[in-house]
Design an enzyme around this catalytic site. Sequence first.
Site, PDB file in Angstrom:
ATOM      1  CD1 TRP A   1      -2.009  -2.263   1.879  1.00  0.00           C
ATOM      2  CD2 TRP A   1      -2.872  -1.417   0.000  1.00  0.00           C
ATOM      3  NE1 TRP A   1      -2.960  -3.140   1.425  1.00  0.00           N
ATOM      4  CE2 TRP A   1      -3.498  -2.653   0.274  1.00  0.00           C
ATOM      5  CE3 TRP A   1      -3.249  -0.712  -1.151  1.00  0.00           C
ATOM      6  CZ2 TRP A   1      -4.492  -3.187  -0.558  1.00  0.00           C
ATOM      7  CZ3 TRP A   1      -4.227  -1.238  -1.982  1.00  0.00           C
ATOM      8  CH2 TRP A   1      -4.837  -2.464  -1.669  1.00  0.00           C
TER       9      TRP A   1
ATOM     10  CG  ASP B   1      -3.025   4.039   4.438  1.00  0.00           C
ATOM     11  OD1 ASP B   1      -4.017   3.881   5.190  1.00  0.00           O
ATOM     12  OD2 ASP B   1      -2.850   3.357   3.398  1.00  0.00           O
TER      13      ASP B   1
ATOM     14  CE  LYS C   1      -8.129  -2.003   4.874  1.00  0.00           C
ATOM     15  NZ  LYS C   1      -8.268  -3.288   4.212  1.00  0.00           N
TER      16      LYS C   1
HETATM   17  C1  LIG Z   1      -3.212   0.073   4.578  1.00  0.00           C
HETATM   18  C2  LIG Z   1      -4.120   0.156   3.399  1.00  0.00           C
HETATM   19  N1  LIG Z   1      -4.100   1.248   2.620  1.00  0.00           N
HETATM   20  C3  LIG Z   1      -4.889   1.354   1.533  1.00  0.00           C
HETATM   21  C4  LIG Z   1      -5.748   0.349   1.157  1.00  0.00           C
HETATM   22  C5  LIG Z   1      -6.611   0.536  -0.045  1.00  0.00           C
HETATM   23  O1  LIG Z   1      -7.906   0.882   0.369  1.00  0.00           O
HETATM   24  P1  LIG Z   1      -9.108   1.057  -0.621  1.00  0.00           P
HETATM   25  O2  LIG Z   1      -9.494  -0.291  -1.088  1.00  0.00           O
HETATM   26  O3  LIG Z   1     -10.160   1.705   0.223  1.00  0.00           O
HETATM   27  O4  LIG Z   1      -8.686   1.946  -1.725  1.00  0.00           O
HETATM   28  C6  LIG Z   1      -5.822  -0.798   1.956  1.00  0.00           C
HETATM   29  C7  LIG Z   1      -6.776  -1.851   1.589  1.00  0.00           C
HETATM   30  O5  LIG Z   1      -6.752  -2.962   1.997  1.00  0.00           O
HETATM   31  C8  LIG Z   1      -4.981  -0.902   3.086  1.00  0.00           C
HETATM   32  O6  LIG Z   1      -4.991  -2.006   3.851  1.00  0.00           O
HETATM   33 MG   LIG Z   2       0.545  -3.613   3.361  1.00  0.00          MG
END
Ligand SMILES: Cc1ncc(COP(=O)(O)O)c(C=O)c1O
Ligand SMILES: [Mg+2]
Lengths: 360, 360
Positions: free
Chosen positions: B101, B171, B195
């Site tokens: 991510w 994030d 989550k």
């Molecule tokens: C830490 C983290 N950031 C970003 C995302 C991406 O999120 P989204 O699916 O809402 O774009 C996730 C999704 O699992 C995540 O775990």
């Molecule tokens: Mg990760």
Amino acid sequence: MSRVYNFSAGPAVLPEEVLKEAADEMLDYRGTGMSVMEMSHRSKAYDTIIKEAEADLRELMNIPDNYKVLFLQGGASQQFAMIPMNLMKNRKAAYILTGQWAKKAYQEGKIYGEAIEVASSADKMFSYIPDCSDLDIPEDADYVYICENNTIYGTKFKTLPNTKGHTLVSDVSSCFLSEPVDVTKYGVIYGGVQKNVGPAGVVIVIIREDLITEDCLPGTPTMLKYKIHADEGSLYNTPPAYGIYICGKVFKWLKKQGGLDAMKEYNEKKAKVLYDFLDESKLFKGTVRKEDRSLMNVPFVTGNEELDTKFVKEAKEAGFENLKGHRSVGGMRASIYNAMPIEGVEKLVEFMKAFEEKNA
Amino acid sequence: MSRVYNFSAGPAVLPEEVLKEAADEMLDYRGTGMSVMEMSHRSKAYDTIIKEAEADLRELMNIPDNYKVLFLQGGASQQFAMIPMNLMKNRKAAYILTGQWAKKAYQEGKIYGEAIEVASSADKMFSYIPDCSDLDIPEDADYVYICENNTIYGTKFKTLPNTKGHTLVSDVSSCFLSEPVDVTKYGVIYGGVQKNVGPAGVVIVIIREDLITEDCLPGTPTMLKYKIHADEGSLYNTPPAYGIYICGKVFKWLKKQGGLDAMKEYNEKKAKVLYDFLDESKLFKGTVRKEDRSLMNVPFVTGNEELDTKFVKEAKEAGFENLKGHRSVGGMRASIYNAMPIEGVEKLVEFMKAFEEKNA
Ligand SMILES: Cc1ncc(COP(=O)(O)O)c(C=O)c1O
Ligand SMILES: [Mg+2]
Ligand SMILES: Cc1ncc(COP(=O)(O)O)c(C=O)c1O
Ligand SMILES: [Mg+2]
Ligand SMILES: [Mg+2]
Ligand SMILES: [Mg+2]
């Protein structure tokens, strides 16, 4: 529990049946032991939900195979940018200005290229649809943009504009699934679902495959590329899963009602109750040119602001919610989407009659 | 109705109490005669819902007055673009790569300027958090970006990086509200809610006011400007209203649990049950360096792929759902977010013990 008649322009009334089912399934969706809100979007159960939703929508709208159906986020407003970012290859597009939403799309279009106003009904407060049979559309315009049903002003395109061979892009947010459409006439049909289809937070984009390309404008965010979402079946990232699930239920409800032909018939009958009364009433009158009247949003006035306010207040007390016109227009507006039963409109008209007698 | 133990990494388990309330209110929200899904986002009832949600979140996280709270759409993935589009005034930013991510955010950052990798744990499959006490951060970098809890790999920053005075952007999607944070240490804290907080389709952005400016990068869509949403209290356009309502219920549930201090204590106790077992087990082992272990996502393996598959299958049959590791990593992963009761983890460990005995 007692339900009101909700004439909100959006978010708006949903079929009671759909809400009941959703409530029943909230803690345990069909033996999965979890709510749809708790479900991995990569799970089998969710895969079935989103695929069935798409299949049912395709059936309802008779969507040809060369069109993709995307379930996205950001509302209709985000499409105002996604459309030029994805489609403005020549950096030029024609916009027909029939209200505030068309205007917002047009203004957003200007960020990305030459957005050209080719027709407008601004001269009469957007109370009609301009003649679009012979517009001056530049040869190299990438698309012609319309807002097909104007939520605020209550007008609707009854004939699509003559685009002279250019791609037609249409915002159908407030007339989505209210009647059959010939998808082949459009390059892109899109709408926020929060009026006729489901809860806010999902926008559905139906787009012809040849318009889905890699070469978006420079600087287009990955999330704003149609191709990314099309390639991943709307699962590039976590989709607005619960909203899509509710949309799916509404699609099934629509099929049970007899599909879009039946909805059109019902919506016409329903709107007629209100329009006929507006035409015969001495107190109330509709604000839209007759031939351009929307089946979904019915604005009307008494001609007296104080009386308008009194009407909205008393109507609310009698269980008719959200009849106040849009803050930019005033007066009243009754939004009578698919899920508004005809009884709601009949009772509203009865109430209006009584109000007229008392206030004559 | 029977509920499973749902170890999904997201969308993920929600408090049963919250789901029950939502089901009860589905057709008639507290005497309004309508569902929250049907409610105008400009109505008084909805205004109270969104304002209370914000106030409760501010209380839970102790958010200072000079930070705005935004409820947006597009998921965390859309923030990967919004952050540079809004913050990259010098077109330069430092990224710490601790997993997929973070990497996606970094790659998106490159669309808009110089995104610089200043640290990484890619060398050991992202199984640890790199030392970030003395990084080489360019003077004119607009921000330092981290993914604070790495959902896929199960690592967590226990100390924030030394940003050398630069704005920290974090994030927190998978550790949102799992423990107290000192908001003043961040410029932007954001996370998808799916989550630890609510249903997919809402992303919450907590941003220091001085970072909210008009001068975004050229070509930034209106919907992707923090200023637009900040100025309109997250009601510039129709928000993901139902999702925000559920988040609000989760905030109230968290307050009832005793707030984030209590959650931290509970989450530590809960994670300890699983980590202690992994440390003593001869069959199972955790994949993350001990000092970097996440309280939320616990990846583990047997060291034998076939046995992993067998374990996931048998666990599922026994009512432990979604224990399969991320498709890019394999093995197992138990996500044990706020709403996962400690009983769920205890029973999982019992099941693992029995599995180990049978398969020794
Ligand atoms: C830490 C983290 N950031 C970003 C995302 C991406 O999120 P989204 O699916 O809402 O774009 C996730 C999704 O699992 C995540 O775990
Ligand atoms: Mg990760
Ligand atoms: C026709 C039309 N287009 C666009 C919009 C904007 O939709 P959203 O709030 O989802 O951005 C609306 C909202 O009322 C609308 O009626
Ligand atoms: Mg309009
Ligand atoms: Mg009249
Ligand atoms: Mg071990």
